[in-house]
Design a protein around this motif. Structure first.
Motif, PDB file in Angstrom:
ATOM      1  N   GLY A  63      -4.250  15.482   0.939  1.00  0.00           N
ATOM      2  CA  GLY A  63      -4.922  14.464   0.133  1.00  0.00           C
ATOM      3  C   GLY A  63      -4.008  13.313  -0.232  1.00  0.00           C
ATOM      4  N   LEU A  64      -2.792  13.613  -0.672  1.00  0.00           N
ATOM      5  CA  LEU A  64      -1.855  12.563  -1.073  1.00  0.00           C
ATOM      6  C   LEU A  64      -1.390  11.733   0.129  1.00  0.00           C
ATOM      7  CD1 LEU A  64       0.310  14.559  -3.640  1.00  0.00           C
ATOM      8  CD2 LEU A  64      -1.452  12.862  -4.139  1.00  0.00           C
ATOM      9  N   ALA A  65      -1.277  12.361   1.289  1.00  0.00           N
ATOM     10  CA  ALA A  65      -0.830  11.640   2.483  1.00  0.00           C
ATOM     11  C   ALA A  65      -1.858  10.613   2.947  1.00  0.00           C
ATOM     12  CB  ALA A  65      -0.548  12.632   3.606  1.00  0.00           C
ATOM     13  N   SER A  66      -3.091  10.757   2.490  1.00  0.00           N
ATOM     14  CA  SER A  66      -4.148   9.823   2.919  1.00  0.00           C
ATOM     15  C   SER A  66      -4.123   8.506   2.146  1.00  0.00           C
ATOM     16  CB  SER A  66      -5.520  10.481   2.745  1.00  0.00           C
ATOM     17  OG  SER A  66      -5.845  10.629   1.363  1.00  0.00           O
ATOM     18  N   LEU A  67      -3.350   8.427   1.063  1.00  0.00           N
ATOM     19  CA  LEU A  67      -3.374   7.230   0.208  1.00  0.00           C
ATOM     20  C   LEU A  67      -3.076   5.934   0.961  1.00  0.00           C
ATOM     21  CD1 LEU A  67      -1.693   8.621  -3.048  1.00  0.00           C
ATOM     22  CD2 LEU A  67      -4.100   8.015  -2.705  1.00  0.00           C
ATOM     23  N   PRO A  68      -2.033   5.867   1.800  1.00  0.00           N
ATOM     24  CA  PRO A  68      -1.780   4.603   2.511  1.00  0.00           C
ATOM     25  C   PRO A  68      -2.902   4.195   3.451  1.00  0.00           C
ATOM     26  CG  PRO A  68       0.156   6.042   2.591  1.00  0.00           C
ATOM     27  CD  PRO A  68      -0.973   6.861   2.065  1.00  0.00           C
TER      28      PRO A  68
ATOM     29  N   VAL B 169      -6.058   4.560   2.785  1.00  0.00           N
ATOM     30  CA  VAL B 169      -7.101   3.978   1.941  1.00  0.00           C
ATOM     31  C   VAL B 169      -6.665   2.619   1.418  1.00  0.00           C
ATOM     32  CG1 VAL B 169      -8.449   4.266  -0.172  1.00  0.00           C
ATOM     33  CG2 VAL B 169      -7.966   6.249   1.265  1.00  0.00           C
ATOM     34  N   LEU B 170      -5.412   2.528   0.978  1.00  0.00           N
ATOM     35  CA  LEU B 170      -4.926   1.305   0.347  1.00  0.00           C
ATOM     36  C   LEU B 170      -4.414   0.275   1.348  1.00  0.00           C
ATOM     37  CD1 LEU B 170      -2.898   3.023  -2.536  1.00  0.00           C
ATOM     38  CD2 LEU B 170      -5.211   2.067  -2.660  1.00  0.00           C
ATOM     39  N   GLY B 171      -4.054   0.711   2.569  1.00  0.00           N
ATOM     40  CA  GLY B 171      -3.478  -0.184   3.558  1.00  0.00           C
ATOM     41  C   GLY B 171      -4.507  -0.890   4.406  1.00  0.00           C
ATOM     42  N   ALA B 172      -4.041  -1.515   5.475  1.00  0.00           N
ATOM     43  CA  ALA B 172      -4.892  -2.337   6.330  1.00  0.00           C
ATOM     44  C   ALA B 172      -6.091  -1.602   6.927  1.00  0.00           C
ATOM     45  CB  ALA B 172      -4.052  -2.962   7.440  1.00  0.00           C
ATOM     46  N   PRO B 173      -5.958  -0.300   7.300  1.00  0.00           N
ATOM     47  CA  PRO B 173      -7.156   0.364   7.839  1.00  0.00           C
ATOM     48  C   PRO B 173      -8.336   0.369   6.880  1.00  0.00           C
ATOM     49  CG  PRO B 173      -5.205   1.648   8.350  1.00  0.00           C
ATOM     50  CD  PRO B 173      -4.766   0.559   7.413  1.00  0.00           C
ATOM     51  N   GLN B 174      -8.034   0.345   5.534  1.00  0.00           N
ATOM     52  CA  GLN B 174      -9.092   0.309   4.519  1.00  0.00           C
ATOM     53  C   GLN B 174     -10.146   1.392   4.785  1.00  0.00           C
ATOM     54  OE1 GLN B 174      -9.455  -2.110   1.701  1.00  0.00           O
ATOM     55  NE2 GLN B 174      -7.272  -2.027   2.174  1.00  0.00           N
ATOM     56  N   LEU B 175      -9.670   2.592   5.039  1.00  0.00           N
ATOM     57  CA  LEU B 175     -10.594   3.679   5.347  1.00  0.00           C
ATOM     58  C   LEU B 175     -11.293   4.158   4.088  1.00  0.00           C
ATOM     59  CD1 LEU B 175      -8.440   5.854   7.798  1.00  0.00           C
ATOM     60  CD2 LEU B 175     -10.059   4.053   8.363  1.00  0.00           C
ATOM     61  N   SER B 176     -12.470   4.709   4.285  1.00  0.00           N
ATOM     62  CA  SER B 176     -13.134   5.377   3.170  1.00  0.00           C
ATOM     63  C   SER B 176     -12.353   6.637   2.841  1.00  0.00           C
ATOM     64  CB  SER B 176     -14.571   5.736   3.556  1.00  0.00           C
ATOM     65  OG  SER B 176     -14.579   6.704   4.601  1.00  0.00           O
ATOM     66  N   VAL B 177     -12.614   7.205   1.670  1.00  0.00           N
ATOM     67  CA  VAL B 177     -11.909   8.427   1.278  1.00  0.00           C
ATOM     68  C   VAL B 177     -12.154   9.531   2.305  1.00  0.00           C
ATOM     69  CG1 VAL B 177     -11.781  10.253  -0.455  1.00  0.00           C
ATOM     70  CG2 VAL B 177     -11.938   7.856  -1.168  1.00  0.00           C
TER      71      VAL B 177
ATOM     72  N   ALA C 205       0.835  -1.202   0.000  1.00  0.00           N
ATOM     73  CA  ALA C 205       0.000   0.000   0.000  1.00  0.00           C
ATOM     74  C   ALA C 205       0.868   1.250   0.000  1.00  0.00           C
ATOM     75  CB  ALA C 205      -0.924  -0.008   1.214  1.00  0.00           C
ATOM     76  N   PHE C 206       1.914   1.248   0.797  1.00  0.00           N
ATOM     77  CA  PHE C 206       2.827   2.401   0.819  1.00  0.00           C
ATOM     78  C   PHE C 206       3.619   2.480  -0.486  1.00  0.00           C
ATOM     79  CE2 PHE C 206       1.932   2.417   5.321  1.00  0.00           C
ATOM     80  CZ  PHE C 206       2.079   3.748   5.687  1.00  0.00           C
ATOM     81  N   GLY C 207       4.036   1.330  -1.008  1.00  0.00           N
ATOM     82  CA  GLY C 207       4.769   1.331  -2.263  1.00  0.00           C
ATOM     83  C   GLY C 207       3.955   1.900  -3.399  1.00  0.00           C
ATOM     84  N   LEU C 208       2.682   1.492  -3.498  1.00  0.00           N
ATOM     85  CA  LEU C 208       1.807   2.006  -4.544  1.00  0.00           C
ATOM     86  C   LEU C 208       1.552   3.495  -4.362  1.00  0.00           C
ATOM     87  CD1 LEU C 208       0.028   1.569  -7.010  1.00  0.00           C
ATOM     88  CD2 LEU C 208      -1.812   0.790  -5.481  1.00  0.00           C
ATOM     89  N   SER C 209       1.371   3.916  -3.130  1.00  0.00           N
ATOM     90  CA  SER C 209       1.153   5.346  -2.857  1.00  0.00           C
ATOM     91  C   SER C 209       2.348   6.170  -3.295  1.00  0.00           C
ATOM     92  CB  SER C 209       0.899   5.558  -1.356  1.00  0.00           C
ATOM     93  OG  SER C 209      -0.240   4.844  -0.917  1.00  0.00           O
ATOM     94  N   ILE C 210       3.555   5.672  -3.021  1.00  0.00           N
ATOM     95  CA  ILE C 210       4.772   6.380  -3.433  1.00  0.00           C
ATOM     96  C   ILE C 210       4.838   6.497  -4.952  1.00  0.00           C
ATOM     97  CG2 ILE C 210       7.288   6.229  -3.491  1.00  0.00           C
ATOM     98  CD1 ILE C 210       7.103   4.889  -0.709  1.00  0.00           C
ATOM     99  N   LEU C 211       4.503   5.408  -5.653  1.00  0.00           N
ATOM    100  CA  LEU C 211       4.535   5.435  -7.120  1.00  0.00           C
ATOM    101  C   LEU C 211       3.528   6.433  -7.682  1.00  0.00           C
ATOM    102  CD1 LEU C 211       4.929   1.621  -7.946  1.00  0.00           C
ATOM    103  CD2 LEU C 211       6.669   3.422  -8.113  1.00  0.00           C
ATOM    104  N   LEU C 212       2.344   6.493  -7.107  1.00  0.00           N
ATOM    105  CA  LEU C 212       1.328   7.441  -7.573  1.00  0.00           C
ATOM    106  C   LEU C 212       1.800   8.882  -7.380  1.00  0.00           C
ATOM    107  CD1 LEU C 212      -1.931   5.733  -6.224  1.00  0.00           C
ATOM    108  CD2 LEU C 212      -1.194   5.908  -8.605  1.00  0.00           C
ATOM    109  N   ILE C 213       2.401   9.161  -6.225  1.00  0.00           N
ATOM    110  CA  ILE C 213       2.884  10.514  -5.963  1.00  0.00           C
ATOM    111  C   ILE C 213       4.037  10.862  -6.900  1.00  0.00           C
ATOM    112  CG2 ILE C 213       3.965  12.014  -4.245  1.00  0.00           C
ATOM    113  CD1 ILE C 213       2.456  10.402  -2.094  1.00  0.00           C
ATOM    114  N   LEU C 214       4.945   9.916  -7.116  1.00  0.00           N
ATOM    115  CA  LEU C 214       6.057  10.165  -8.037  1.00  0.00           C
ATOM    116  C   LEU C 214       5.559  10.399  -9.462  1.00  0.00           C
ATOM    117  CD1 LEU C 214       8.747   7.596  -6.805  1.00  0.00           C
ATOM    118  CD2 LEU C 214       8.683  10.073  -6.434  1.00  0.00           C
TER     119      LEU C 214
END
Length: 494
Positions: free
Chosen positions: A95-100, A102-110, A51-60
């Motif tokens: 907004g970008l800091a919230s990506l992990p 959403v994608l990680g274990a907490p599975q939070l809504s947007v 989840a963190f890896g994907l978030s980093i790629l999206l931001i990059l």
């Protein structure tokens, strides 16, 4: 990157490339910091790592797009750019800091993820998470990093940007900061670097102190970042109350919260050979006098109500400093201390620390200037032909400073009133709506009542209420006027 703005017969071409270029740099910094929890999770082989890896790629990816669009553009920021950049940077990073989340274990809504990240980046400390102890080390670390970044961000903004925009309190110290720039540090960038060094030093000292005091290493690191940033995120649902049985940790927390709430430029001055710089500052003296009085008053109040003296002093001091510095830690549910305590903590929500610190709120200097203005008005009523000169920190109080204080104070409370009205329309009760609005705009964290009080959280609020609170947190962190000016046609026309 050009934007055509039309107002009647006036057409202007405005280049926003410098804004996008700086935003790209800030997003890159965010991605680099996000790599730290990713590395921890990767080593631990935790499921949150992708989840963190994907978030980093999206931001990059966004960074690359911004660079391709602006790589030929010079960074020449004008006042108009600075207003837009200040607001867009905090909004986009939140907004970008919230990506992990959403994608990680907490599975939070947007909605929940954005609320948590806005609360972190603005160092408010309100949370919607339950069962924090069960989350991965990476998520816990990321929550601390977000607040740490927000803390240093508001200091740099307060020193380097807001005085330039004539917003905020640091312009009161223009003469002193000019003196530094000429004799100590040649550019604002030098002050920013020195500030970062002091900030890192305090964070490291806090982490070592907490660790030696008995916290596990991860808790020590996260609490160090959120104490100095006056953010208030903890690794337990009980906040700092998880260590309520270790009073020495509460006193350490009190010290580091107070450290973060004092002007960082004065720390630099102390390091440059003026050891009395802190005590000579009227803000610092006013804040310390206020904290001492309130802590002692609540200590006596609790002793009278049957609490042991040392426990009363420890918890009163910790929680008062936490609220006044807008950190938002809680070592106890102070809403159960009695009606006087509840009213006192509601009032303290608005105070805040010093200008040029990591804390939010009104800031103590505005109350001091308002007090001076009131004294002058009373003198004028008695001696209508008199001329009374007002000074603050050895400097004359000019009309533009007085106007700034009045304007900010008016819009500060107007924002809280409007936000509370909106929350009440969504079905929240009076205490929740009013304290929720106040704690959001003042960037404090916990409100009052059973729902969002120090023993509760914001998870059960309606989604629309969370978005309203996000707006309130961002406006409070950006000193309100910085955002409001973008809504005026005059800003885009002239």
């Amino acid at each position: 990157m050009l934007l055509r703005v039309e107002w009647g017969s006036v057409t202007r071409i405005v280049s926003w490339a410098p804004v996008l270029k700086v935003l790209g740099v800030l997003w890159l910094v965010l991605a680099l910091f996000m790599a730290l929890p990713w590395l921890v999770l990767f080593v631990e082989r935790d499921p949150d790592a992708p989840a963190f890896g994907l978030s980093i790629l999206l931001i990059l990816g966004l960074v690359v797009v911004a660079w391709l669009m602006t790589w030929r553009a010079p960074i020449e920021l004008k006042p108009r750019h600075m207003f837009v950049l200040t607001t867009l940077s905090w909004v986009s990073i939140s907004g970008l800091a919230s990506l992990p989340l959403v994608l990680g274990a907490p599975q939070l809504s947007v909605t929940n993820a954005v609320f948590e990240s806005v609360s972190a980046i603005t160092t408010t400390g309100s949370t919607i998470l339950v069962g924090i102890e069960s989350f991965s080390d990476g998520i816990k670390l990321w929550r601390g990093i977000m607040q740490w970044l927000g803390g240093i961000g508001i200091i740099v903004m307060g020193i380097a940007i807001l005085p330039f925009l004539k917003v905020g309190g640091m312009r009161l110290f223009h003469t002193e900061s000019s003196d530094w720039s000429e004799k100590v540090m040649p550019r604002t960038g030098g002050i920013a670097k020195a500030t970062l060094g002091v900030y890192l030093g305090f964070t490291l000292a806090a982490a070592i102190a907490y660790w030696l005091g008995g916290m596990v290493l991860l808790d020590a690191i996260v609490h160090a970042m959120t104490s100095v940033a006056t953010g208030g995120f903890a690794n337990s649902d009980a906040s700092f109350g998880a260590y309520a049985d270790r009073p020495h940790l509460l006193w350490m927390g009190t010290l580091f919260m107070l450290t973060g709430a004092l002007p960082f430029v004065l720390y630099i001055r102390m390091l440059r050979g003026t050891p009395s710089a802190l005590w000579r500052d009227e803000q610092v003296r006013g804040l310390l006098v206020l904290l001492t009085f309130v802590c002692l008053a609540l200590t006596v109040y609790r002793i009278v109500n049957g609490t042991a003296p040392f426990d009363a002093l420890t918890h009163a001091t910790f929680n008062v400093v936490s609220v006044v510095t807008t950190t938002g830690y809680a070592s106890d549910d102070y809403t159960l201390w009695g009606p006087l305590a509840v009213v006192a903590f509601f009032y303290l929500t608005f105070v805040g620390g010093c200008s040029g610190s990591t804390s939010g709120g009104m800031k103590i200097f505005r109350f001091q200037i308002a007090s001076e203005m009131l004294k002058n008005q009373l003198r004028f009523l008695i001696h209508s032909n008199g001329v009374f000169a007002s000074r603050y920190n050895g400097m004359p109080l000019t009309d533009d400073i007085s106007r700034g204080v009045v304007a900010f104070s008016f819009f500060f409370f107007l924002t809280i009133a409007g936000l509370a009205l909106g929350l009440s329309l969504l079905g929240l009760d009076l205490v929740t709506a009013l304290s929720g609005a106040a704690t959001a705009v003042a960037n404090v964290g916990p409100g009052l009542g059973d729902t969002i009080g120090p023993s509760g959280n914001f998870a059960s609020l309606p989604e629309a209420a969370k978005w309203l609170l996000c707006v309130g947190m961002l406006m409070g962190r950006l000193e309100i006027l910085t955002v409001l000016v973008l809504l005026t046609p005059m800003f885009w026309r002239k």
